[in-house]
Design an enzyme around this catalytic site. Structure first.
Site, PDB file in Angstrom:
ATOM      1  N   ASP A 467      -1.572   3.583   3.749  1.00  0.00           N
ATOM      2  CA  ASP A 467      -0.573   3.207   2.746  1.00  0.00           C
ATOM      3  C   ASP A 467       0.829   3.452   3.309  1.00  0.00           C
ATOM      4  O   ASP A 467       0.999   4.117   4.339  1.00  0.00           O
ATOM      5  CB  ASP A 467      -0.796   4.040   1.487  1.00  0.00           C
ATOM      6  CG  ASP A 467      -0.070   3.485   0.270  1.00  0.00           C
ATOM      7  OD1 ASP A 467       0.332   2.309   0.301  1.00  0.00           O
ATOM      8  OD2 ASP A 467       0.070   4.225  -0.715  1.00  0.00           O
ATOM      9  N   GLU A 470       4.844  -0.109   5.703  1.00  0.00           N
ATOM     10  CA  GLU A 470       5.690  -1.292   5.897  1.00  0.00           C
ATOM     11  C   GLU A 470       6.786  -1.140   6.972  1.00  0.00           C
ATOM     12  O   GLU A 470       7.175  -2.176   7.520  1.00  0.00           O
ATOM     13  CB  GLU A 470       6.355  -1.685   4.564  1.00  0.00           C
ATOM     14  CG  GLU A 470       5.411  -2.265   3.556  1.00  0.00           C
ATOM     15  CD  GLU A 470       4.441  -1.244   2.974  1.00  0.00           C
ATOM     16  OE1 GLU A 470       3.296  -1.623   2.664  1.00  0.00           O
ATOM     17  OE2 GLU A 470       4.824  -0.069   2.849  1.00  0.00           O
ATOM     18  N   ASP A 648       0.265  -2.516  -5.242  1.00  0.00           N
ATOM     19  CA  ASP A 648       0.529  -1.841  -6.516  1.00  0.00           C
ATOM     20  C   ASP A 648       0.705  -2.854  -7.646  1.00  0.00           C
ATOM     21  O   ASP A 648       1.827  -3.136  -8.097  1.00  0.00           O
ATOM     22  CB  ASP A 648       1.765  -0.964  -6.389  1.00  0.00           C
ATOM     23  CG  ASP A 648       1.575   0.160  -5.388  1.00  0.00           C
ATOM     24  OD1 ASP A 648       0.426   0.396  -4.975  1.00  0.00           O
ATOM     25  OD2 ASP A 648       2.571   0.803  -5.008  1.00  0.00           O
TER      26      ASP A 648
END
Length: 968
Positions: A467, A470, A648
């Site tokens: 997670d 990015e 999400d």
């Protein structure tokens, strides 16, 4: 009804704030995560999270139109080669320097690389300061043969250079920049292509959007950590689109091989493509069908990984499983309610003060945690924890933090991102001020493998969940420089779902619960918000945001030579963050990698690079076995190693709908193993939404329920209705595991997506373009989910019905009298998801068990759905389900025609389980006898269906040990 036995009402309504020491407040008591946390801690200062307000160029009325202002180029010195041509592009007239400094000379190379692929490559003659995507990240395709029969033709205009790609067989222009100048500057590249009216384009991800890129779509390709905004740029970057032409019944694909920050504008008859760095490296794929075009692209970037068989089971997660006891309770609840559970997951709850590669010594003491994992594995179940991309920086004034080895080891190996002045870049994520592994660094793999391998010795996970890759940072720039003595710090935003957030329609379909919750929420919401504010160190109603009074855009976004203005490019993209600053909620563009790369050029690669390192690290912990890895940020070629979840999302029907086109897009990018957070991540779900979504999710390759800290519990056993609906759809999923696994293998070997659009299956019929509320699983199952609240019917269409195709109700086996191009109303009471089998299909099945391992030991079956001509076909692939390099595998081809079914196995993987039954749909008259080989078989006939049973006695050596023939 909600089963309050397990879930007290008021604790569900309250947000559960994370305390400064990483502990979680539950029912008014604090569960400490560590005994060594400082007495006082700090919240990340709000002003460190606010970037310089940018005005996106597309919304700036005073912005220069590059098409109008650019001088363009002339093509000179054209030279033919064995594979294409090359030439020199010379800037026409004086430089205009619109959003960067114009390059005067460019090299053009055109290569016919294979029968189906053509490359157009343009780069500056002077490559100083120009970033080129390295081959070791995504292999650059090369010329495969000089003896080609390509359907693609490159044509050009030399003066005011432009080019066209033409399909030779039809004469159709597929891509044309003629009439629009090429713009090539140090921080701005732009070209335009014409499009036909009523174009049907898809791709260019990742985004929450319908499957078609309709006129007016503006797409930003810049990896961002943000909660699934509609039409905004989110986690992955995939610069490829598929252009389906119904006039000629052809489809082609266009891929720009670049990691640059990009923007694409789709209009009625044009596509404008921009990038803020790099080179033009375009690949054209000829198709000519949608599925073939997808296969050509995916084969080029890398065929998908074959996931382990167990990954097809059901996965349960939530942010809030905050102790070993809680995990045990959830696993036991699934068993008590007899709902299959394959894998239990952990969000960041398990960590010691939210630090990677640690376990909380109080809530997850290793001895107890390890006993739990051993018991889980003894029951053929699995465990997957989350790992974030950031590493906590110890506070130098806190001696108890000095032994945080994941930081110490990385610092020794010099594997963390740097600032331009070569100091360590320090951002902020969950544990506080953090550093970021530099996966381009020489020792990065050694470091990452060491941390994962060492941790695996303590926590025997079966896969990992990556997670925040990015890569995300909660502050702008290297905000922790000179500040690490404040660690650990808390985020500057509230953690936990809003107390009163429920899906559309909740007050109608959950009326009794609505009244109860409304009264409770009224009394507790104020306290919940106050608690969350205290945790965040801010006031929710007055959180500071960037406004027009922020630093002037004119003072920052200026032209610079060389690499240019890295942090504030002259051209401002429409980045989804509120102030549009590239550094907001992300590592700053000027962060520097060990090999000299800057984040500005490689930001979109961070997740992909971490994926590669994590994959290799997992292999090191479990050699020879397929790594199971689910990641958030992806790039072309990521599917070679990982699966992806949709990020999400929100507990609402709209996001259940958007999961379908998101699956189509991700599948076409070469990542077939995809799913979303079933029942929704953000906000509170309800009984109706969760019931519908649990059923829809059962047909996605990756099937996981996951939700946010502080939201109500949403495991399928919370509501009786959801329990019933879940068992119904899970029984179908587990019955079809052999079919699902065969589809995974098909994706692995061909690149075909697992879930398929109507327009891919029926590419000559424009009626079915852009349908996102239904889908095929493979070629054979048609799913029509309910995607809105408070209804008991759903409308669906059935391509080719009673013309080229026939459909059967999965539950009743009855042939359906559908009509092509007609909307049919289907009964869909709560707990029922309409499912149809496409005629002409043969589906392998296996008796469902509680786990995948148990299911694999059960007997097989076959469902034969005859087409309009009385024939059907299908196949089965099986291996041990876990080996990375498969040495033993068996394929079985099934063909039914002329009242005869033949099963022809080939391969060396022993299938020992017997064949129990065969169900044949669409048999017009009752047969007098059914033969399995030369032996009579037991059968029943009803609803034009022949149900053959008792075959275990005839297949004692294994269902597919030998070829067999069934006749009726």
């Amino acid at each position: 009804m909600i089963l309050f036995k397990y879930f007290p009402l008021l604790s569900l309504a309250l947000a559960l704030p994370v305390h400064f020491d990483g502990s979680v407040e539950s029912n008014g008591s604090t569960i400490s995560s560590t005994s060594t946390s400082p007495a006082a801690q700090f919240t990340l200062p709000n002003d460190l999270t606010i970037g310089v307000k940018q005005v996106p160029n597309i919304y700036n009325e005073s912005a220069i139109d590059a098409n109008q202002a650019a001088p363009g180029y002339d093509l000179l010195n054209i030279s033919l080669s064995d594979s294409g041509l090359s030439g020199l592009l010379k800037l026409r007239g004086e430089p205009k320097n619109i959003y960067g400094y114009d390059f005067d000379l460019l090299n053009l190379t055109v290569s016919y690389q294979s029968d189906e692929r053509l490359n157009v490559h343009i780069e500056p003659v002077n490559m100083t300061d120009v970033f080129v995507l390295p081959d070791f990240i995504v292999t650059r395709p090369e010329v495969e043969s000089l003896d080609l029969d390509s359907d693609l033709l490159f044509t050009y205009q030399a003066k005011q250079f432009g080019f066209s790609i033409v399909r030779k067989s039809t004469g159709e222009s597929l891509f044309s920049t003629i009439g629009n100048p090429l713009v090539y500057e140090n921080q701005f590249i732009q070209f335009n292509t014409s499009l036909p009216k009523n174009h049907v384009l898809s791709g260019l991800g990742e985004s929450i959007h319908g499957s078609l890129l309709t006129p007016g779509t503006n797409r930003t390709l810049f990896a961002e950590d943000i909660g699934d905004p509609i039409d905004g740029n989110i986690y992955g970057v995939h610069p490829v689109y598929f252009d389906q032409r119904y006039g000629s019944n052809t489809t082609h694909a266009v891929w720009w091989r670049t990691s640059a920050i990009q923007e694409i504008l789709i209009r009625n008859q044009s596509l404008t493509w921009r990038a803020l760095s790099g080179v033009v490296d375009l690949y054209f794929f000829s198709g000519p069908t949608p599925k073939v075009a997808i296969q050509q692209y995916v084969a080029t970037v890398g065929l998908p990984a074959l996931q382990p068989y167990w990954s097809l089971g059901y996965h349960q997660c939530r942010w809030g499983y905050n102790s070993t006891e809680r995990l045990q309770e959830v696993v036991q609840n699934f068993k008590d309610f007899d709902i299959p559970l394959e894998t239990i997951w952990s969000d960041i709850d398990y960590m010691d003060s939210l630090k990677d590669f640690t376990t909380d010594p109080y809530r997850f003491p290793l001895d107890k945690f390890q006993r739990f994992l051993n018991e889980l594995h003894n029951n053929d179940q699995h465990y997957v924890p989350i790992v974030d991309a950031a590493i906590y920086v110890p506070n130098p004034h806190n001696a108890t933090e000095a032994n945080y080895s994941s930081y110490v080891n990385g610092a020794k190996l010099n594997t963390f991102l740097r600032n331009p002045d070569n100091t360590t870049y320090i951002g902020a994520v969950w544990p506080g001020y953090t550093v970021f592994p530099d996966f381009f660094a020489e020792n990065a793999q050694t470091y990452w493998t060491g941390e994962i391998s060492k941790w695996h010795k303590d926590v025997s996970f079966d896969g990992l969940w990556m997670d925040m890759d990015e890569v995300s940072s909660f502050c702008v720039g290297s905000c922790g420089t000179g500040m690490i003595d404040k660690n650990p710090i808390a985020p500057n935003f509230a953690v936990g779902s809003p107390a009163g957030s429920y899906p559309v329609g909740f007050n109608v379909s959950n009326s009794t619960d609505y009244e109860i919750f409304s009264e409770s929420l009224a009394s507790v919401s104020s306290a919940a918000i106050a608690s969350a504010e205290a945790s965040a160190g801010t006031t929710l109603s007055s959180t500071a945001v960037a406004t027009s009074s922020s630093t002037s855009i004119d003072a920052k976004n200026t032209l610079m030579p060389g690499k240019g203005n890295i942090n504030y490019p002259p051209y401002a993209i429409n980045n989804v963050q509120g102030d549009h600053d590239l550094a907001t909620h992300a590592v700053s563009p000027n962060a520097t990698h060990q090999n000299g790369f800057i984040e500005y050029d490689v930001h979109n690669l961070y997740g992909h690079m971490q994926t590669n390192s994590t994959y290799n690290a997992i292999l090191d912990t479990n050699p020879g076995k397929r790594p199971f890895l689910i990641v958030r940020s992806t790039f072309p070629g990521s599917g070679k190693r990982v699966g992806h979840w949709g990020g999400d999302n929100t507990a609402d029907f709209a996001y259940m709908y958007f999961s379908i086109p998101q699956a189509f897009a991700i599948g076409s990018f070469g990542i077939p193993f995809f799913g979303v957070d079933v029942c929704g991540f953000n906000g509170n779900t309800d009984m109706e939404l969760c019931s519908r979504w649990m059923q829809l999710g059962s047909f996605f390759p990756f099937y996981r329920n996951h939700n946010y800290l502080g939201a109500i519990d949403q495991e399928p056993y919370v509501w009786e209705a959801v329990t019933s609906a879940t068992k119904t759809s899970m029984a179908i999923r587990y019955l079809l595991l052999p079919y699902y696994y065969t589809l995974l293998h098909e994706s692995h070997t061909t690149g075909l997506p697992f879930l398929r659009q109507f327009q891919w299956e029926f590419p000559e019929d424009s009626f079915y373009a852009g349908i996102d509320n239904q889908f095929f699983v493979g070629d054979s199952l048609l799913v029509t989910p309910v995607l809105e609240p408070n209804v008991s019917t759903v409308k669906g269409v059935f391509p080719g019905a009673n013309e080229s195709d026939v459909y059967y109700d999965f539950y009743t086996h009855e042939k359906q009298n559908f009509t092509n191009h007609k909307n049919h109303t289907l009964e869909a009471p709560l707990g029922h998801i309409p499912l149809h089998i496409r005629g002409g299909s043969i589906l392998p099945t296996q008796e469902p068990g509680y786990t995948v391992a148990e299911s694999r030991n059960n007997s097989f079956g076959l469902i034969v759905a005859l087409g309009l001509d009385g024939s059907a076909s299908g196949n089965l692939y099986l291996d041990d389900g876990e080996s990375l390099k498969v040495s033993e595998a068996t394929f079985v081809d099934f063909v039914a025609e002329n009242n005869t079914l033949t099963a022809a196995p080939r391969g060396n993987y022993a299938i020992e389980q017997a064949l129990a039954n065969i169900t044949i749909l669409g048999v017009d008259s009752e047969p007098s006898t059914v033969l399995f080989g030369n032996s009579s078989a037991k059968f029943q006939y009803t609803n034009s269906t022949v149900f053959i049973t008792g075959l275990e006695e005839l297949t004692g050596d294994g269902a597919f040990a030998d070829q067999f023939v069934v006749s009726w």
